[in-house]
Design an enzyme around this catalytic site. Structure first.
Site, short mmCIF file in Angstrom:
data_model
loop_
_atom_site.label_atom_id
_atom_site.label_comp_id
_atom_site.label_asym_id
_atom_site.label_seq_id
_atom_site.Cartn_x
_atom_site.Cartn_y
_atom_site.Cartn_z
N HIS A 1 9.03 -2.18 7.62
CA HIS A 1 9.37 -2.13 9.05
C HIS A 1 10.88 -2.32 9.25
CE1 HIS A 1 5.55 -1.66 10.98
NE2 HIS A 1 5.02 -2.75 10.44
N SER B 1 -2.63 -3.39 11.18
CA SER B 1 -3.29 -4.21 10.16
C SER B 1 -4.55 -4.93 10.64
CB SER B 1 -2.30 -5.26 9.63
OG SER B 1 -1.20 -4.65 9.04
N PHE C 1 3.59 -23.07 4.12
CA PHE C 1 4.88 -23.21 3.48
C PHE C 1 6.06 -22.71 4.31
CE2 PHE C 1 1.58 -22.77 0.19
CZ PHE C 1 1.69 -24.04 -0.37
N ASP D 1 4.88 -4.93 3.95
CA ASP D 1 4.85 -4.29 5.27
C ASP D 1 6.09 -4.64 6.09
OD1 ASP D 1 3.28 -3.08 7.65
OD2 ASP D 1 3.69 -5.11 8.35
N ASP E 1 -3.95 -1.81 3.69
CA ASP E 1 -4.57 -1.61 4.99
C ASP E 1 -4.11 -0.32 5.63
OD1 ASP E 1 -2.00 -2.62 5.11
OD2 ASP E 1 -2.46 -4.27 6.47
N HIS E 2 -2.86 0.08 5.36
CA HIS E 2 -2.31 1.31 5.95
C HIS E 2 -1.09 1.71 5.16
CE1 HIS E 2 0.88 -1.24 7.47
NE2 HIS E 2 -0.05 -2.04 7.98
#
Length: 504
Positions: free
Chosen positions: A344, A115, A291, A340, A381-382
């Protein structure tokens, strides 16, 4: 002459309509629902006209890890959750952002990106090296000395120099790769606080990412910062306001939240939903919201957060309410960062739910902006090694079972090529009595790979609307996104003129 041209044009149009009507009369399936829908979509495409005005505002949505299968599965899931046909469902960004292109995500040194350099490509216009942020291809990974001269100028820095407002919103740590690319320049993406800096970097005078955010020299700084990562801004002696027994991570004694507050007497700092809701854009010019100690919660778990967290849509809308006070315009990044992370983890349910939350944010943003003067882009991004497979029937739960494999065991429609869903030296689990639609279910994977599935190298989609959005078509390099945004706004020229005026 003009009358003749008009008559010829009208004649040609009439002929075209007559030809179209004639062609339709030769087609038997004109009453078919898919045919009718196709004709309606064709008419919509024909009526679309490029907008070549200057963009006053830019909103860049970056959905970390949003692969094409993730879009498809989320579209189906969102429809099924609402009790409608998921396959023909349309997510808000598919409907509201009509111009599309495919983006090639390779980096300067890798076929499969992380990223950090991809975010740099989006906001700075250059491809760089995996593991680095805000620098060119001349960088050396984790080498502080190589940063000098390799730093890039981001669209956000140009915007600040030109007098626009800027903001960054993320469900990840605000010091994580994608949001950090708007302001940081580091040879190592993990340098999020000073405790992460290697000795060489400290000796070389390189700053950590959190410090770079607070010390950011562009204009008067961000007007809006909303996200996670509170621990990177507090010292090891400062207790976290939400996580009992936990403290900040900084060892240099810098209370960065206190520094930001002291520097900006026109702003407010908040850490929970109550504080966020209390921000009144009519009386506040800038806001800093952290947060969570680390990343914000997944959308599926947000209601369980101890201090309470605003949704991505709420943060995006509040950001626009604050930024829109600047008559020159604004540039805003909104990152759906946890799609993302769910991938993962091999957890499709949370990845889809967070994607749906992004779609809700896009819908909410469109209620606040003028689409004619705002360039809105959504991209990833990917990609990820996530797939939709088998031959499930129409309407089958997207998180459900697709069929049985040759080993006699059921398999799910959604799966991963690698990741925690495969166990070393263990046979594939029998899913016969397993609820694969449970939010905690981990999809099975082919290749055992510890605790984390990997990114993938396939192209991702760019969706866009607004001034110069029509430039997104075909297959393009990822760094084109920056160049279209800069062209649409003219920020490089405007920033240069502002510097010249200030020097006089």
């Amino acid at each position: 002459m003009n009358r003749i041209i008009t008559l010829l044009t009208l004649g040609a149009s009439s002929l075209a309509l007559a030809s179209a009507a004639s062609a339709q009369s030769a087609v038997q399936q004109t009453a078919d629902s898919y045919y009718v829908a196709g004709q309606a979509q064709l008419a919509e495409k024909i009526a679309s006209q490029p907008n070549v005005a200057r963009a006053k505002n830019v909103v860049l949505f970056v959905v970390d890890g949003l692969s094409v299968p993730t879009i498809t599965a989320s579209r189906i899931h969102e429809g099924q959750l609402r009790g409608v046909d998921g396959e023909s469902n349309v997510l808000s960004f598919e409907r509201l952002l009509p111009y599309t292109a495919l983006s090639k995500t390779y980096t300067h040194d890798s076929q499969v990106a992380d990223s950090a350099p991809t975010a740099t490509a989006l906001v700075s216009g250059v491809k760089s090296v995996n593991g680095t942020i805000g620098v060119t291809q001349d960088i050396k990974l984790n080498d502080c000395a190589s940063q000098k001269g390799a730093e890039v100028t981001t669209l956000f820095e140009l915007a600040e120099q030109a007098g626009l407002a800027t903001g960054v919103v993320s469900t990840a740590r605000i010091t994580h790769a994608t949001p950090a690319a708007t302001y940081a320049k580091v040879a190592g993406r993990d340098w999020e606080n000073d405790a992460n800096l290697p000795e060489e970097a400290v000796a070389g005078g390189c700053k950590d990412i959190a410090a770079q955010l607070v010390d950011w020299p562009a204009g008067d700084g961000f007007e809006v910062i909303f996200g996670g990562g509170r621990g990177n801004f507090l010292t090891v002696d400062q207790p976290d306001p939400e996580d009992e027994g936990r403290t900040g991570s900084r060892k240099d004694g810098r209370d960065l939240v206190g520094e930001w507050t002291a520097r900006h007497n026109d702003g407010v700092y908040v850490w929970n939903k109550e504080g966020f809701d209390a921000i009144d854009p009519a009386n506040v010019n800038r806001a800093f919201g952290l947060f969570n100690r680390s990343h914000m919660q997944y959308e599926a778990d947000r209601a369980k957060d101890a201090g309470g967290e605003p949704s991505l849509a709420e943060m995006a809308v509040k950001a626009i309410d604050l930024l829109d006070k600047n008559e020159e315009g604004y540039v805003l990044m909104v990152e759906g960062g946890r799609v993302d992370h769910a991938h993962h983890a091999g957890n499709a349910a949370r990845a889809l739910t967070d994607t749906i939350a992004v779609a809700e944010a896009v819908e909410a943003v469109f209620e606040k902006i003028d689409p004619a003067e705002t360039l809105v882009i959504l991209t990833a991004d990917h990609s990820h090694v996530f797939s939709i497979a088998g031959y499930p029937t129409r309407g089958n739960p997207i998180l459900g079972i697709a069929g049985k494999a040759d080993d006699g065991k059921p398999y799910t429609t959604l799966g991963y090529q690698n990741g925690p869903g495969a166990k070393l030296d263990e046979p594939r689990a029998d899913l016969t009595d397993v609820d694969t639609t449970d939010v905690d279910f981990l999809q099975q994977a082919l290749i055992p790979l510890g605790e984390s599935e990997t990114h993938a190298g396939d192209d991702v989609v760019i969706f866009a609307q607004g001034p110069w959005a029509h430039l997104f078509h075909g297959v393009v390099e990822q760094n084109l996104v920056y160049h279209v945004m800069e062209h649409a706004t003219g920020l490089a020229t405007r920033a240069a003129l502002a510097r010249q005026a200030a020097a006089q």
